[in-house]
Design a protein around this motif. Structure first.
Motif, PDB file in Angstrom:
ATOM      1  N   PRO A 242      -1.745  12.398   1.119  1.00 42.53           N
ATOM      2  CA  PRO A 242      -1.959  11.312   1.799  1.00 42.53           C
ATOM      3  C   PRO A 242      -3.447  11.013   1.975  1.00 42.53           C
ATOM      4  CG  PRO A 242      -0.137  13.035   2.658  1.00 42.53           C
ATOM      5  CD  PRO A 242      -1.011  13.436   1.632  1.00 42.53           C
TER       6      PRO A 242
ATOM      7  N   THR B 244       0.573  -1.119   0.026  1.00 43.36           N
ATOM      8  CA  THR B 244       0.051   0.062  -0.056  1.00 43.36           C
ATOM      9  C   THR B 244       0.944   0.958   0.245  1.00 43.36           C
ATOM     10  OG1 THR B 244       0.053   0.056   2.386  1.00 43.36           O
ATOM     11  CG2 THR B 244      -1.780  -1.114   1.287  1.00 43.36           C
ATOM     12  N   ALA B 245       2.376   1.107   0.053  1.00 42.54           N
ATOM     13  CA  ALA B 245       3.033   2.063   0.043  1.00 42.54           C
ATOM     14  C   ALA B 245       4.471   1.869  -0.584  1.00 42.54           C
ATOM     15  CB  ALA B 245       3.393   2.712   1.543  1.00 42.54           C
TER      16      ALA B 245
ATOM     17  N   GLU C 220      -5.987   1.425  -3.915  1.00 42.06           N
ATOM     18  CA  GLU C 220      -6.262   2.571  -3.109  1.00 42.06           C
ATOM     19  C   GLU C 220      -5.149   3.749  -2.840  1.00 42.06           C
ATOM     20  OE1 GLU C 220      -5.551  -1.049  -0.667  1.00 42.06           O
ATOM     21  OE2 GLU C 220      -6.526  -0.513  -2.425  1.00 42.06           O
ATOM     22  N   ALA C 221      -3.950   3.250  -3.165  1.00 38.68           N
ATOM     23  CA  ALA C 221      -2.909   3.941  -2.783  1.00 38.68           C
ATOM     24  C   ALA C 221      -2.360   4.738  -4.200  1.00 38.68           C
ATOM     25  CB  ALA C 221      -1.537   3.121  -2.238  1.00 38.68           C
ATOM     26  N   ARG C 222      -2.752   4.416  -5.191  1.00 43.66           N
ATOM     27  CA  ARG C 222      -2.223   4.989  -6.621  1.00 43.66           C
ATOM     28  C   ARG C 222      -2.342   6.440  -6.656  1.00 43.66           C
ATOM     29  NH1 ARG C 222      -4.234  -0.368  -9.956  1.00 43.66           N
ATOM     30  NH2 ARG C 222      -2.419  -1.563  -9.605  1.00 43.66           N
TER      31      ARG C 222
ATOM     32  N   LYS D 150      -2.671   8.679  -4.288  1.00 37.67           N
ATOM     33  CA  LYS D 150      -1.544   9.251  -3.538  1.00 37.67           C
ATOM     34  C   LYS D 150      -0.383   9.627  -4.342  1.00 37.67           C
ATOM     35  CE  LYS D 150       1.703   8.770   0.332  1.00 37.67           C
ATOM     36  NZ  LYS D 150       1.710   7.641   1.308  1.00 37.67           N
ATOM     37  N   TYR D 151       0.241   8.608  -4.973  1.00 34.69           N
ATOM     38  CA  TYR D 151       1.617   8.741  -5.702  1.00 34.69           C
ATOM     39  C   TYR D 151       1.337   9.359  -6.940  1.00 34.69           C
ATOM     40  CZ  TYR D 151       3.569   5.935  -2.066  1.00 34.69           C
ATOM     41  OH  TYR D 151       3.842   5.365  -0.868  1.00 34.69           O
TER      42      TYR D 151
ATOM     43  N   GLY E 169      -7.038   9.651  -1.206  1.00 33.15           N
ATOM     44  CA  GLY E 169      -7.521   8.366  -1.674  1.00 33.15           C
ATOM     45  C   GLY E 169      -8.569   7.706  -0.606  1.00 33.15           C
ATOM     46  N   ARG E 170      -8.737   8.364   0.481  1.00 31.26           N
ATOM     47  CA  ARG E 170      -9.957   7.943   1.395  1.00 31.26           C
ATOM     48  C   ARG E 170     -11.453   8.353   0.859  1.00 31.26           C
ATOM     49  NH1 ARG E 170      -7.187  10.503   6.771  1.00 31.26           N
ATOM     50  NH2 ARG E 170      -5.212   9.583   6.711  1.00 31.26           N
TER      51      ARG E 170
ATOM     52  N   VAL F 237       1.916  -0.236  -6.446  1.00 31.05           N
ATOM     53  CA  VAL F 237       1.185  -0.253  -5.338  1.00 31.05           C
ATOM     54  C   VAL F 237      -0.230  -0.679  -5.430  1.00 31.05           C
ATOM     55  CG1 VAL F 237       2.356   1.654  -4.129  1.00 31.05           C
ATOM     56  CG2 VAL F 237       0.605   2.259  -5.811  1.00 31.05           C
ATOM     57  N   GLN F 238      -1.133  -1.001  -4.386  1.00 31.78           N
ATOM     58  CA  GLN F 238      -2.467  -1.070  -4.385  1.00 31.78           C
ATOM     59  C   GLN F 238      -3.322  -0.017  -5.081  1.00 31.78           C
ATOM     60  OE1 GLN F 238      -4.256  -3.351  -1.316  1.00 31.78           O
ATOM     61  NE2 GLN F 238      -2.538  -4.657  -1.013  1.00 31.78           N
TER      62      GLN F 238
END
Length: 405
Positions: free
Chosen positions: A277, A15-16, A140-142, A144-145, A280-281, A137-138
């Motif tokens: 950060p 996830t990170a 839900e983390a994409r 963010k990056y 993605g929520r 990354v998964q």
């Protein structure tokens, strides 16, 4: 339904990405973006060695054509060389472009080679770098990056021209500034190579092919990915129109266009890094709707402004917040749609970037015709209508998605 090769390993992805890897990747991206942004300083640099603004325009046009054409074959090159190797190769081409720009003081035609290399290098890097992020990354983390990546690129592009002018004054030569950009590019290439070596050892999605084909483009538009693809093209049109003719707007309101570009860059970079950060929520469609509201609010504020600097800044900041976060948000929508519909996110993401390029480079001509026959206010009204059209597209997409569920 059988999972696609791209999504079969998604649950095993982290996830990170560690800071030791992500930081060099982002710093390297910022360095390359600064070199791309140095093209905004090219007119001054070429004029300092006796070349005309027309020459600079021709060099930039060469780069623009190379950008569009290279975006069509970037995936094919990646299939032959490997994704990360192609990215670092593109970075090296941008460094070579800076060297050719610097060498234009010796032989002016070198500037055209620099424009060609810059267009190719930036196009390949810009279209493939997000894929490298998505692979590790998964889902839900994409976002963010992708937001961090776009923030790094905006930081580099926004700082390029001011840094170039400062360096030119310090060393007494405008064209020699490109030597410094070449050094920055070489360092950026080394950082990307370091990050790529580390990423190669980590879990990742094994994509069978990333080449862009006509069948792949048709498939992308048959899926729900067509909505964010069209939306980013329209958004790029609005940004291109507003930035290209900003001097006309600023003059009509007794303002300085430098205020727009400074406020836009600071706002977009700040919020990209600040919200990365947590963005993605939230459901991406709701984030996109909020960003569209901020974008059109910014255009409304700019339209009704008379001669107030404070309102000018407010309108620019609102537009920067809305448009500045939309690229990574819509790109992340592409990934989620591809995962849900078992289509290729690698192809859809490339079509997405191509749509962005077409809007960015194609719309200024149409906008110029509007300004020619009327004025910038009419163009502003037209751009507000385009953002409203994006709102309709988003609503249709959300309705279609909800109906399926």
């Amino acid at each position: 339904m059988t999972p696609s090769p791209e999504t079969a390993l998604v649950d095993k992805l982290p996830t990170a990405v560690s800071l030791e890897v992500s930081l060099p990747f982002m710093l390297g991206s910022a360095s390359l973006a600064a070199s791309y942004g140095s093209s905004f300083f090219l007119v001054e640099a070429l004029r300092s060695i006796g070349q005309s603004a027309t020459t600079a325009g021709a060099v930039i046009s060469t780069g623009t054509i190379a950008t569009i054409l290279s975006s069509l074959v970037a995936g094919r090159i990646a299939d032959l060389l490997g994704l990360m190797r192609t990215i670092t190769f593109a970075a090296a081409m941008i460094a070579a472009a800076m060297i050719f720009f610097a060498s234009a003081s010796i032989l002016p035609p070198f500037a055209y080679i620099g424009g060609l290399l810059l267009g190719i290098g930036w196009s390949v890097f810009y279209i493939l770098a997000p894929l490298q992020v998505m692979c590790h990354v998964q889902a839900e983390a994409r976002i963010k990056y992708l937001t961090l990546l776009s923030g790094s690129q905006m930081l580099g592009i926004g700082l390029a021209a001011p840094l170039a002018r400062t360096a030119a004054e310090a060393i007494g030569s405008s064209i020699a500034v490109y030597v410094l950009f070449a050094v920055a590019c070489i360092l950026g290439t080394m950082l990307l190579e370091f990050a790529g070596t580390a990423l190669a050892q980590s879990p990742q999605i094994k994509m069978p092919a990333v080449r862009l084909t006509f069948k792949g483009v048709v498939s992308a538009f048959k899926s729900n990915a067509r909505y964010p693809i069209i939306m980013i093209g329209i958004g790029a049109c609005v940004f291109a129109g507003l930035s290209t003719f900003q001097s006309l707007y600023a003059t009509s309101r007794a303002q300085s266009p430098d205020t727009f570009f400074l406020v836009f860059t600071v706002t977009a970079v700040f919020f990209r890094f600040a919200v990365a950060p947590i963005i993605g929520r939230f459901r991406l469609e709701r984030v996109a709707a909020l960003l569209l509201a901020c974008t059109i609010a910014g255009l409304f504020i700019l339209f009704f402004n008379v001669d107030s600097t404070a309102i000018y800044i407010l309108g620019t900041a609102s537009f920067a917040l809305g448009y500045g976060l939309s690229y990574s948000t819509l790109n992340s929508m592409i990934v989620h749609i591809a995962g849900a519909e078992e289509t290729s996110f690698a192809i859809s993401s490339q079509v997405f970037t191509l749509s962005y390029f077409i809007g960015l480079f194609g719309f200024p001509y149409a906008a110029g015709q509007v300004v020619k026959v009327s004025n910038f206010d009419c163009l502003l009204i037209g751009m507000m209508m385009l953002i409203a059209a994006n709102g309709v597209l988003l609503a249709v997409h959300m309705f279609s998605t909800n109906r399926k569920h």
